[in-house]
Scaffold this motif. Structure first.
Motif, short mmCIF file in Angstrom:
data_model
loop_
_atom_site.label_atom_id
_atom_site.label_comp_id
_atom_site.label_asym_id
_atom_site.label_seq_id
_atom_site.Cartn_x
_atom_site.Cartn_y
_atom_site.Cartn_z
N GLN A 189 15.90 -24.30 16.33
CA GLN A 189 15.75 -25.52 17.11
C GLN A 189 14.28 -25.69 17.50
O GLN A 189 13.51 -24.72 17.47
CB GLN A 189 16.55 -25.44 18.41
N ALA A 190 13.92 -26.88 17.92
CA ALA A 190 12.58 -27.13 18.45
C ALA A 190 12.30 -26.14 19.58
O ALA A 190 13.19 -25.80 20.35
CB ALA A 190 12.47 -28.56 18.96
N GLY A 191 11.09 -25.64 19.64
CA GLY A 191 10.71 -24.68 20.66
C GLY A 191 10.94 -23.24 20.27
O GLY A 191 10.66 -22.32 21.04
N SER A 192 11.44 -22.99 19.07
CA SER A 192 11.68 -21.63 18.59
C SER A 192 10.36 -20.89 18.41
O SER A 192 9.39 -21.45 17.89
CB SER A 192 12.43 -21.66 17.25
N ALA A 193 10.34 -19.63 18.81
CA ALA A 193 9.15 -18.79 18.61
C ALA A 193 8.92 -18.49 17.13
O ALA A 193 7.86 -18.00 16.76
CB ALA A 193 9.29 -17.50 19.40
N ALA A 194 9.89 -18.80 16.28
CA ALA A 194 9.77 -18.54 14.84
C ALA A 194 9.04 -19.66 14.10
O ALA A 194 8.53 -19.44 12.99
CB ALA A 194 11.15 -18.35 14.22
N ILE A 195 8.97 -20.84 14.70
CA ILE A 195 8.38 -22.00 14.02
C ILE A 195 6.86 -21.85 13.91
O ILE A 195 6.18 -21.59 14.89
CB ILE A 195 8.76 -23.31 14.75
N ASN A 196 6.37 -22.00 12.67
CA ASN A 196 4.94 -21.96 12.35
C ASN A 196 4.26 -20.63 12.69
O ASN A 196 3.05 -20.59 12.86
CB ASN A 196 4.18 -23.11 13.04
#
Length: 180
Positions: A129-136
């Protein structure tokens, strides 16, 4: 779970895999390698998670060389456990584990802890989901599609885990504009 027992040596790859509710052989989700010291295993863009805390280790390594990259390990008693061999982990995300690393693990400077913000672990939806520490926060490991076949990367940088986050492209227009 997965168990790699390679007596002939060689190179193994585990890519874009989701391990959930795993108890595997002897209680762990994935055994990095057992058998030949010259074997190598790459674990790339993998998600190992449970909806509630799991009392078992996610990855145990007994011999060989294991590289863990862009992998999420969440809700386990131990994230990565090394008994022998060589373990290199970088660009990985750890969340809600009792211990992230046990034994001598060569951990890169890009590993982090943070909430992966899975959509719904209770219904086995481990998309981000948006705000995930995994994104980018991943790296280019040469994998151009995710578990669903979605192109990597989506927002300029690679995501950590089996799924690439896809920005929801919906526009909420005022009611007056919708009626035209």
């Amino acid at each position: 779970g997965a168990y790699i027992h390679n007596w002939r040596g060689g190179h193994n790859r585990i890519v874009n895999v989701l391990f959930i509710h795993d108890s595997g052989i002897s209680g762990y989700a994935m055994l990095g390698l057992k058998g030949v010291i010259t074997s190598t295993t790459d674990i790339i863009h993998v998600t190992i998670a449970d909806p509630i805390s799991n009392s078992n280790a996610a990855i145990r390594v007994f011999t060989g060389t294991v590289y863990i990259t862009n992998t999420i390990v969440a809700s386990r008693s131990i994230g990565i456990e090394r008994f022998d061999g060589s373990v290199h982990a970088d660009y990985d995300l750890f969340y809600h584990n009792g211990s992230n690393l046990l034994g001598t693990v060569s951990a890169g400077t890009h590993n982090q802890t943070g909430n992966p913000r899975f959509v719904s672990p209770a219904s086995e939806n481990y998309h981000l989901q948006a705000g995930s520490a995994a994104i980018n926060n991943g790296t280019n490991a040469g994998i151009t599609r995710d578990h669903d076949g979605t192109i990597r990367p989506q927002a300029g940088l690679f995501d950590i885990g089996a799924y690439e986050w896809v920005f929801p492209f919906s526009i909420d227009l005022p009611l007056a504009l919708k009626n035209f």
